[in-house]
Motif scaffolding. Sequence first.
Motif, PDB file in Angstrom:
ATOM      1  N   UNK A   1       0.997  -1.636   0.139  1.00  0.00           N
ATOM      2  CA  UNK A   1       0.013   0.000  -0.041  1.00  0.00           C
ATOM      3  C   UNK A   1       0.542   1.052  -0.205  1.00  0.00           C
ATOM      4  N   UNK A   2       0.055   2.134  -0.191  1.00  0.00           N
ATOM      5  CA  UNK A   2       0.603   3.626  -0.457  1.00  0.00           C
ATOM      6  C   UNK A   2       0.947   3.811   1.426  1.00  0.00           C
TER       7      UNK A   2
ATOM      8  N   UNK B   1      23.967  -2.530  -2.219  1.00  0.00           N
ATOM      9  CA  UNK B   1      25.634  -2.190  -2.241  1.00  0.00           C
ATOM     10  C   UNK B   1      25.345  -0.551  -2.331  1.00  0.00           C
ATOM     11  N   UNK B   2      24.681  -0.163  -2.546  1.00  0.00           N
ATOM     12  CA  UNK B   2      24.779   0.748  -2.556  1.00  0.00           C
ATOM     13  C   UNK B   2      23.787   1.744  -3.224  1.00  0.00           C
ATOM     14  N   UNK B   3      23.353   3.539  -3.017  1.00  0.00           N
ATOM     15  CA  UNK B   3      22.382   4.240  -3.934  1.00  0.00           C
ATOM     16  C   UNK B   3      23.332   5.380  -4.647  1.00  0.00           C
ATOM     17  N   UNK B   4      22.748   5.494  -5.939  1.00  0.00           N
ATOM     18  CA  UNK B   4      23.417   5.975  -6.583  1.00  0.00           C
ATOM     19  C   UNK B   4      22.099   7.602  -6.951  1.00  0.00           C
ATOM     20  N   UNK B   5      22.219   8.206  -7.494  1.00  0.00           N
ATOM     21  CA  UNK B   5      21.311   8.856  -8.253  1.00  0.00           C
ATOM     22  C   UNK B   5      20.217   9.804  -7.772  1.00  0.00           C
ATOM     23  N   UNK B   6      20.166   9.909  -6.643  1.00  0.00           N
ATOM     24  CA  UNK B   6      19.118  10.657  -5.721  1.00  0.00           C
ATOM     25  C   UNK B   6      19.160  12.042  -6.042  1.00  0.00           C
ATOM     26  N   UNK B   7      17.549  12.091  -6.163  1.00  0.00           N
ATOM     27  CA  UNK B   7      16.907  12.944  -6.694  1.00  0.00           C
ATOM     28  C   UNK B   7      16.117  13.902  -5.970  1.00  0.00           C
ATOM     29  N   UNK B   8      15.501  15.141  -5.465  1.00  0.00           N
ATOM     30  CA  UNK B   8      14.380  15.252  -4.805  1.00  0.00           C
ATOM     31  C   UNK B   8      13.587  16.189  -5.459  1.00  0.00           C
ATOM     32  N   UNK B   9      12.578  15.992  -6.756  1.00  0.00           N
ATOM     33  CA  UNK B   9      11.737  16.744  -7.632  1.00  0.00           C
ATOM     34  C   UNK B   9      10.870  17.650  -7.067  1.00  0.00           C
ATOM     35  N   UNK B  10      10.234  17.414  -5.914  1.00  0.00           N
ATOM     36  CA  UNK B  10       8.896  18.377  -5.322  1.00  0.00           C
ATOM     37  C   UNK B  10       9.024  18.190  -4.125  1.00  0.00           C
ATOM     38  N   UNK B  11       8.605  19.262  -3.240  1.00  0.00           N
ATOM     39  CA  UNK B  11       8.397  18.827  -1.555  1.00  0.00           C
ATOM     40  C   UNK B  11       7.182  18.436  -0.980  1.00  0.00           C
ATOM     41  N   UNK B  12       8.420  17.336  -0.060  1.00  0.00           N
ATOM     42  CA  UNK B  12       6.173  16.682   0.739  1.00  0.00           C
ATOM     43  C   UNK B  12       6.291  17.331   2.098  1.00  0.00           C
ATOM     44  N   UNK B  13       4.343  16.671   2.029  1.00  0.00           N
ATOM     45  CA  UNK B  13       3.897  17.166   3.022  1.00  0.00           C
ATOM     46  C   UNK B  13       3.231  16.720   3.678  1.00  0.00           C
TER      47      UNK B  13
ATOM     48  N   UNK C   1       0.508  14.499   5.591  1.00  0.00           N
ATOM     49  CA  UNK C   1      -0.944  14.135   4.909  1.00  0.00           C
ATOM     50  C   UNK C   1      -0.121  13.799   3.822  1.00  0.00           C
ATOM     51  N   UNK C   2       0.679  13.861   2.962  1.00  0.00           N
ATOM     52  CA  UNK C   2       0.911  13.991   1.197  1.00  0.00           C
ATOM     53  C   UNK C   2       0.717  11.985   1.166  1.00  0.00           C
ATOM     54  N   UNK C   3       0.625  11.288   0.491  1.00  0.00           N
ATOM     55  CA  UNK C   3       0.363   9.855   0.514  1.00  0.00           C
ATOM     56  C   UNK C   3       1.102   9.802  -0.959  1.00  0.00           C
ATOM     57  N   UNK C   4       2.690   8.532  -0.138  1.00  0.00           N
ATOM     58  CA  UNK C   4       3.874   8.491  -0.929  1.00  0.00           C
ATOM     59  C   UNK C   4       3.401   6.654  -1.593  1.00  0.00           C
ATOM     60  N   UNK C   5       3.666   6.697  -3.022  1.00  0.00           N
ATOM     61  CA  UNK C   5       3.873   5.302  -3.639  1.00  0.00           C
ATOM     62  C   UNK C   5       5.427   5.648  -4.374  1.00  0.00           C
ATOM     63  N   UNK C   6       5.507   4.223  -4.656  1.00  0.00           N
ATOM     64  CA  UNK C   6       6.590   3.700  -4.721  1.00  0.00           C
ATOM     65  C   UNK C   6       6.606   2.685  -6.202  1.00  0.00           C
ATOM     66  N   UNK C   7       7.113   2.849  -7.470  1.00  0.00           N
ATOM     67  CA  UNK C   7       7.349   2.282  -8.725  1.00  0.00           C
ATOM     68  C   UNK C   7       9.093   1.653  -8.560  1.00  0.00           C
TER      69      UNK C   7
ATOM     70  N   UNK D   1      14.075   3.659  -8.178  1.00  0.00           N
ATOM     71  CA  UNK D   1      12.470   3.266  -7.850  1.00  0.00           C
ATOM     72  C   UNK D   1      12.480   5.003  -7.914  1.00  0.00           C
ATOM     73  N   UNK D   2      11.025   5.160  -8.512  1.00  0.00           N
ATOM     74  CA  UNK D   2      10.863   6.488  -8.430  1.00  0.00           C
ATOM     75  C   UNK D   2       9.272   6.302  -7.092  1.00  0.00           C
ATOM     76  N   UNK D   3       9.710   7.632  -6.578  1.00  0.00           N
ATOM     77  CA  UNK D   3       8.365   7.174  -5.330  1.00  0.00           C
ATOM     78  C   UNK D   3       7.296   8.765  -5.655  1.00  0.00           C
ATOM     79  N   UNK D   4       6.038   8.562  -5.914  1.00  0.00           N
ATOM     80  CA  UNK D   4       4.918   9.829  -6.306  1.00  0.00           C
ATOM     81  C   UNK D   4       4.157   9.660  -4.989  1.00  0.00           C
ATOM     82  N   UNK D   5       3.774  11.128  -5.406  1.00  0.00           N
ATOM     83  CA  UNK D   5       2.784  11.012  -4.386  1.00  0.00           C
ATOM     84  C   UNK D   5       0.571  11.211  -4.351  1.00  0.00           C
ATOM     85  N   UNK D   6       0.420  12.022  -4.007  1.00  0.00           N
ATOM     86  CA  UNK D   6      -1.398  11.213  -4.086  1.00  0.00           C
ATOM     87  C   UNK D   6      -1.659  11.289  -5.392  1.00  0.00           C
ATOM     88  N   UNK D   7      -0.443  12.837  -6.182  1.00  0.00           N
ATOM     89  CA  UNK D   7      -1.339  13.798  -7.586  1.00  0.00           C
ATOM     90  C   UNK D   7      -0.726  12.590  -8.552  1.00  0.00           C
ATOM     91  N   UNK D   8       0.488  12.067  -8.562  1.00  0.00           N
ATOM     92  CA  UNK D   8       1.536  11.283  -9.774  1.00  0.00           C
ATOM     93  C   UNK D   8       2.200  12.044 -10.105  1.00  0.00           C
TER      94      UNK D   8
END
Length: 167
Positions: free
Chosen positions: A35-36, A99-111, A113-119, A141-148
């Motif tokens: 679930x989200x 073994x590691x995480x690479x290319x971590x990018x934060x592209x929009x703020x999370x507040x 009450x937001x619901x996150x989903x992962x793909x 992996x991409x994390x998306x909020x409730x608005x996609x």
Amino acid sequence: MRTNSFHTVAPGTYREDGGLEYEDFVPDEVVEHRPGRTITMTDNVWSSLLCLNQHPLHIDAVYAERTGFGRIVVSSLVTFGIVNGMTVATISAKGVANLGWDKVRLSAPVFVGDTLYARTRILAKRESRTRPDEGIVTVHTTGLNQDGVTVIAFDRTILVPRRKEDR
């Protein structure tokens, strides 16, 4: 995608066994993790303080109201931890090691009450050169909020076991 999610422990009795083995990973296949997870103020404050991230944007509502965001922004470590954690049941529950995480990018703020989903998209895999019973898998992996809206994205490399009958 072939998975072995349950194992028979007795006639009519099964045990959950999450996670994928090396042979189950197929490049370009995508897993949507559910679930989200709705982010709470407790998630944000506890994690911010636990990690000693005392930036007022994450823990001081009066300060945050005076910023361009107009409210508290969830710490990026909370976002990263929750989105990565959402993938564990499938992607790395059988993992031997991250073994590691690479290319971590934060592209929009999370507040709060937001619901996150992962793909997660499987990027590549190869047999380990030094561990014949294991393989190396890289995923995106991409994390998306409730608005996609994408809020975070990263690559992760994992050492995973190979299935005994496939070696």
